[in-house]
Design a protein around this motif. Structure first.
Motif, PDB file in Angstrom:
ATOM      1  N   VAL A  25      -4.077 -12.398  -5.232  1.00 43.72           N
ATOM      2  CA  VAL A  25      -3.133 -13.158  -6.065  1.00 43.72           C
ATOM      3  C   VAL A  25      -2.196 -13.979  -5.161  1.00 43.72           C
ATOM      4  O   VAL A  25      -1.937 -15.157  -5.416  1.00 43.72           O
ATOM      5  CB  VAL A  25      -2.319 -12.209  -6.972  1.00 43.72           C
ATOM      6  N   LEU A  26      -1.725 -13.345  -4.084  1.00 42.68           N
ATOM      7  CA  LEU A  26      -0.848 -14.046  -3.144  1.00 42.68           C
ATOM      8  C   LEU A  26      -1.558 -15.273  -2.561  1.00 42.68           C
ATOM      9  O   LEU A  26      -0.988 -16.371  -2.498  1.00 42.68           O
ATOM     10  CB  LEU A  26      -0.438 -13.095  -2.010  1.00 42.68           C
ATOM     11  N   ALA A  27      -2.829 -15.091  -2.180  1.00 44.50           N
ATOM     12  CA  ALA A  27      -3.599 -16.201  -1.607  1.00 44.50           C
ATOM     13  C   ALA A  27      -3.718 -17.345  -2.601  1.00 44.50           C
ATOM     14  O   ALA A  27      -3.536 -18.519  -2.250  1.00 44.50           O
ATOM     15  CB  ALA A  27      -4.984 -15.715  -1.191  1.00 44.50           C
ATOM     16  N   MET A  28      -4.006 -17.010  -3.855  1.00 45.91           N
ATOM     17  CA  MET A  28      -4.162 -18.056  -4.860  1.00 45.91           C
ATOM     18  C   MET A  28      -2.832 -18.767  -5.111  1.00 45.91           C
ATOM     19  O   MET A  28      -2.794 -19.987  -5.294  1.00 45.91           O
ATOM     20  CB  MET A  28      -4.740 -17.462  -6.148  1.00 45.91           C
TER      21      MET A  28
ATOM     22  N   PHE B  56       0.833  -1.202   0.000  1.00 46.16           N
ATOM     23  CA  PHE B  56       0.000   0.000   0.000  1.00 46.16           C
ATOM     24  C   PHE B  56       0.872   1.258   0.000  1.00 46.16           C
ATOM     25  O   PHE B  56       0.707   2.156  -0.825  1.00 46.16           O
ATOM     26  CB  PHE B  56      -0.936  -0.004   1.211  1.00 46.16           C
ATOM     27  N   VAL B  57       1.828   1.275   0.931  1.00 46.32           N
ATOM     28  CA  VAL B  57       2.694   2.452   1.019  1.00 46.32           C
ATOM     29  C   VAL B  57       3.501   2.611  -0.277  1.00 46.32           C
ATOM     30  O   VAL B  57       3.625   3.717  -0.820  1.00 46.32           O
ATOM     31  CB  VAL B  57       3.658   2.332   2.225  1.00 46.32           C
ATOM     32  N   GLY B  58       4.019   1.489  -0.779  1.00 47.98           N
ATOM     33  CA  GLY B  58       4.815   1.534  -1.998  1.00 47.98           C
ATOM     34  C   GLY B  58       4.023   2.103  -3.162  1.00 47.98           C
ATOM     35  O   GLY B  58       4.506   2.990  -3.880  1.00 47.98           O
TER      36      GLY B  58
ATOM     37  N   TRP C 164      -4.858   7.102  -3.022  1.00 46.16           N
ATOM     38  CA  TRP C 164      -4.902   6.076  -1.973  1.00 46.16           C
ATOM     39  C   TRP C 164      -5.903   4.972  -2.271  1.00 46.16           C
ATOM     40  O   TRP C 164      -5.666   3.797  -1.991  1.00 46.16           O
ATOM     41  CB  TRP C 164      -5.168   6.692  -0.594  1.00 46.16           C
ATOM     42  N   TRP C 165      -7.039   5.332  -2.893  1.00 45.81           N
ATOM     43  CA  TRP C 165      -8.023   4.267  -3.129  1.00 45.81           C
ATOM     44  C   TRP C 165      -7.565   3.328  -4.232  1.00 45.81           C
ATOM     45  O   TRP C 165      -7.846   2.137  -4.200  1.00 45.81           O
ATOM     46  CB  TRP C 165      -9.404   4.847  -3.403  1.00 45.81           C
ATOM     47  N   THR C 166      -6.824   3.860  -5.232  1.00 48.35           N
ATOM     48  CA  THR C 166      -6.276   2.968  -6.264  1.00 48.35           C
ATOM     49  C   THR C 166      -5.248   2.039  -5.634  1.00 48.35           C
ATOM     50  O   THR C 166      -5.238   0.829  -5.884  1.00 48.35           O
ATOM     51  CB  THR C 166      -5.607   3.784  -7.384  1.00 48.35           C
ATOM     52  N   ALA C 167      -4.391   2.631  -4.794  1.00 47.82           N
ATOM     53  CA  ALA C 167      -3.379   1.824  -4.104  1.00 47.82           C
ATOM     54  C   ALA C 167      -4.051   0.731  -3.276  1.00 47.82           C
ATOM     55  O   ALA C 167      -3.596  -0.416  -3.240  1.00 47.82           O
ATOM     56  CB  ALA C 167      -2.517   2.714  -3.213  1.00 47.82           C
ATOM     57  N   LEU C 168      -5.166   1.101  -2.653  1.00 44.91           N
ATOM     58  CA  LEU C 168      -5.894   0.136  -1.831  1.00 44.91           C
ATOM     59  C   LEU C 168      -6.411  -1.026  -2.691  1.00 44.91           C
ATOM     60  O   LEU C 168      -6.244  -2.196  -2.343  1.00 44.91           O
ATOM     61  CB  LEU C 168      -7.065   0.841  -1.139  1.00 44.91           C
ATOM     62  N   MET C 169      -6.997  -0.677  -3.825  1.00 46.57           N
ATOM     63  CA  MET C 169      -7.536  -1.708  -4.713  1.00 46.57           C
ATOM     64  C   MET C 169      -6.416  -2.596  -5.255  1.00 46.57           C
ATOM     65  O   MET C 169      -6.547  -3.817  -5.319  1.00 46.57           O
ATOM     66  CB  MET C 169      -8.285  -1.054  -5.892  1.00 46.57           C
ATOM     67  N   VAL C 170      -5.309  -1.972  -5.672  1.00 47.11           N
ATOM     68  CA  VAL C 170      -4.191  -2.751  -6.218  1.00 47.11           C
ATOM     69  C   VAL C 170      -3.633  -3.686  -5.143  1.00 47.11           C
ATOM     70  O   VAL C 170      -3.352  -4.861  -5.399  1.00 47.11           O
ATOM     71  CB  VAL C 170      -3.091  -1.807  -6.755  1.00 47.11           C
TER      72      VAL C 170
ATOM     73  N   SER D  26      -7.548 -15.331   0.918  1.00 45.75           N
ATOM     74  CA  SER D  26      -7.807 -13.974   0.426  1.00 45.75           C
ATOM     75  C   SER D  26      -8.442 -13.137   1.525  1.00 45.75           C
ATOM     76  O   SER D  26      -8.049 -11.982   1.744  1.00 45.75           O
ATOM     77  CB  SER D  26      -8.732 -13.998  -0.792  1.00 45.75           C
ATOM     78  N   ALA D  27      -9.416 -13.717   2.225  1.00 49.39           N
ATOM     79  CA  ALA D  27     -10.064 -12.999   3.319  1.00 49.39           C
ATOM     80  C   ALA D  27      -9.044 -12.670   4.408  1.00 49.39           C
ATOM     81  O   ALA D  27      -9.026 -11.550   4.938  1.00 49.39           O
ATOM     82  CB  ALA D  27     -11.203 -13.829   3.902  1.00 49.39           C
ATOM     83  N   ALA D  28      -8.151 -13.635   4.692  1.00 53.52           N
ATOM     84  CA  ALA D  28      -7.093 -13.372   5.678  1.00 53.52           C
ATOM     85  C   ALA D  28      -6.175 -12.274   5.156  1.00 53.52           C
ATOM     86  O   ALA D  28      -5.655 -11.461   5.934  1.00 53.52           O
ATOM     87  CB  ALA D  28      -6.309 -14.648   5.957  1.00 53.52           C
ATOM     88  N   GLY D  29      -5.982 -12.227   3.842  1.00 58.89           N
ATOM     89  CA  GLY D  29      -5.167 -11.174   3.234  1.00 58.89           C
ATOM     90  C   GLY D  29      -5.823  -9.809   3.381  1.00 58.89           C
ATOM     91  O   GLY D  29      -5.146  -8.810   3.661  1.00 58.89           O
ATOM     92  N   VAL D  30      -7.138  -9.760   3.227  1.00 55.80           N
ATOM     93  CA  VAL D  30      -7.858  -8.493   3.392  1.00 55.80           C
ATOM     94  C   VAL D  30      -7.740  -8.018   4.840  1.00 55.80           C
ATOM     95  O   VAL D  30      -7.490  -6.836   5.113  1.00 55.80           O
ATOM     96  CB  VAL D  30      -9.346  -8.666   2.995  1.00 55.80           C
TER      97      VAL D  30
END
Lengths: 280, 296
Positions: free
Chosen positions: B76-79, B53-55, B63-69, B196-200
């Motif tokens: 993707v990480l979860a999958m 997010f910070v990166g 910030w909202w685009t960063a949040l979505m990305v 994914s949920a754990a990632g969120v």
């Protein structure tokens, strides 16, 4: 002892031609757990369309392993089919993942019931419809059909399945399997731990489902007396092999079955050895 | 200020910081519930989410685009984890999968720092700094907003679990994996959803903790804050994680203020563990945990 699957005729006379291909054919499978323990040795059986076939045998004979091999559950227990094939409706299914079976029309009801205790009865049933793509109305219709067979479940649809009695839980998991609209149900030890009258009720419902909905059943049962009364065919399994098979009526009067599983013989336990129950 | 108001001020401050413990614990509980595995990499996922997010914001994204990305990156990480780690280990002992998550945590930490570097970065969420008075009790507005976000997250998760088809299947997998499989629920898909949920959750936790501590490697250690919460609440209970988080937040602050002066302070760091151990003596599965008693 073992007949090739394609010569097994449907002698039940349920409107299927005598030479019809069986719905399920297990062809000489060998199952090995953890790459070392061989549990099934060249086991074959076949289930005719619309038939009820009983798989009989003592604890640890290989009944549950056979059921798990057919339903694809072995892999998650480090088991493997090392030889032989399993064909369902003419197609090989022995490499399929367990979660694919429901969509193909095979539902397993596991030994020991395995209701989702923390979910309501209705949610249990809805999970059974997970793979269906024919819409909410069709699922609701199946639910009504199932409740007509299991009125007790309708009364208790909002209760947590974990709070049901043993018999109700058995009904719940059979009903859950039916939600997928299967053509075939594998039923592992439906009578386990249930009072005789309940066993009778449950087998009665199985017979009705077979007659009215055309569901094919493969039942693994220790209670040979009850199973053979409702089944059309039977297989007797010992040490991972089929040691005898035939029409249910013939098996019910066969001496080795009477001796070992019906408890009628004077010698009692002839041929029956206590086996440690492992890998079930 | 009366002693009573002071007590409530400490209590409320403690409860609000407890929300932040709950946030981290929720990620663990979710994965433990669905797969019986203690995910050692949850702390690393918190760092990974916050760094991403910070990166992305430093790259100039709003910030909202960063949040979505970042959200997409967590999915993707979860999958990828499901495909590369969980699927090959299907049917293995939970201990083996747990060890794999240790490796996973090292990998994720390395990956995050490889991409974004190891500098400590500030994270300003633009939360209001100035506290407000409720009566004569001082309450941090930033903490209140964090609590509100956490409450929304929990509400969203519980709606998802109870009302959706996937959520129902997920509870079924948590209850009985094999029975869910034969009912046609594909485990791989469920695991991907759970991770994914754990990632969120890790993303939300990473943002609120990152804003407080700065986004840096030490962020992985917030996982340690979740451990006593889970011990207390039970590893498989979401309500347990919420109650225990609040309980630990409140009790450690109260202990610090009222007992601290007598023992020279520093209570806050060990008190949650002492509390958790004390509870374990009487309830080995935690306050809300279940051992899975089954009727056979």
């Amino acid at each position: 002892m073992e007949r090739p699957a394609d010569t097994v005729a449907d002698s039940a006379g349920r409107g299927v031609s005598a030479v019809a291909e069986p719905l399920l054919a297990v062809n000489a499978i060998e199952v090995v757990y953890s790459r070392q323990a061989m549990v099934l040795h060249s086991l074959s059986l076949s289930v005719p369309r619309h038939g009820i076939v009983a798989l009989l045998g003592a604890n640890g004979a290989g009944k549950t392993t056979t059921m798990k091999a057919i339903s694809g559950l072995l892999r998650s227990e480090r088991g493997e089919i090392t030889k032989g094939t399993i064909q369902y409706d003419g197609q090989r299914i022995d490499r399929l993942d367990a979660s694919r079976m429901a969509a193909r029309g095979i539902s397993l009801v596991m030994e020991g019931r395995h209701a989702f205790g923390g979910l309501s009865v209705e949610d249990n049933l809805r999970v059974g419809a997970f793979t269906r793509r024919d819409g909410a109305a069709a699922v609701a219709e199946t639910l009504d059909m199932i409740f007509s067979y299991f009125p007790r479940l309708k009364e208790r649809r909002r209760s947590h399945a974990g709070l049901l009695s043993g018999g109700e839980q058995q009904m719940c998991v059979i009903a859950r399997a039916l939600m997928a609209r299967p053509r075939m149900i594998l039923l592992d030890e439906p009578s386990m731990g249930l009072a005789p009258q309940l066993v009778e009720d449950i087998f009665g419902i199985i017979a009705r489902l077979n007659r009215e909905e055309g569901v094919t059943f493969l039942l693994a049962e220790q209670n040979a007396a009850v199973a053979l009364r409702f089944a059309t065919h039977g297989y007797l399994v010992e040490n991972g092999r089929v040691i005898r098979d035939g029409l249910a009526a013939e098996l019910a009067s066969a001496p080795e079955i009477k001796a070992s599983y019906l408890g009628f013989a004077d010698e009692g336990m002839a041929g029956f050895t206590e086996r440690k129950r492992w890998l079930t | 200020m009366s002693p009573l108001s002071f007590f409530f001020e400490v209590l409320i401050g403690g409860l609000l910081s407890g929300v932040m413990y709950t946030l981290v614990a929720l990620g663990f509980v979710l994965i433990f519930k669905a797969s019986g595995v203690f995910n050692f990499a949850q702390g690393a996922m918190v760092l990974f989410a916050a760094l991403n997010f910070v990166g992305f914001t430093e790259l100039g994204l709003p910030w909202w685009t960063a949040l979505m990305v970042t959200l997409a990156a967590m999915v993707v990480l979860a999958m990828a984890i499901e495909r590369a780690v969980l699927r090959p280990l299907l049917g293995q002992d939970h201990m083996i999968v747990f060890m794999a998550t240790i490796g996973l945590s090292i990998f994720i930490e390395g990956l995050a720092q490889l991409i974004w570097g190891t500098d400590v970065r500030g994270l300003n969420l633009g939360l209001p700094e100035d506290p407000i008075f409720i009566g004569d009790i001082l309450v941090s507005r930033a903490d209140l907003m964090t609590a509100a976000v956490a409450a929304l997250l929990v509400l969203g998760l519980s709606l998802f679990f109870t009302l959706t088809r996937i959520g129902r299947a997920l509870r079924a997998v948590a209850e009985d994996t094999q029975a869910a499989q034969v009912a046609g629920v594909p485990l791989g898909m469920i695991w991907a959803v759970v991770w994914s949920a754990a990632g969120v959750i890790a993303l939300v936790a990473g943002l609120v903790w990152g804003a407080r501590l700065g986004v840096q490697f030490a962020l992985t250690l917030v996982a340690l804050k979740a451990l006593p919460v889970m011990l207390l609440g039970g590893f498989n209970s979401i309500p347990g994680a919420i109650v225990a988080g609040l309980l630990i937040g409140a009790s450690e602050k109260l202990a610090e203020v009222y007992i601290g002066p007598y023992v020279g302070g520093g209570i806050e760091n060990w008190f949650p563990y002492a509390l958790a151990v004390a509870v374990l003596v009487f309830r080995p599965t935690g306050l809300f945990g279940s051992t899975g008693v089954a009727r056979v």
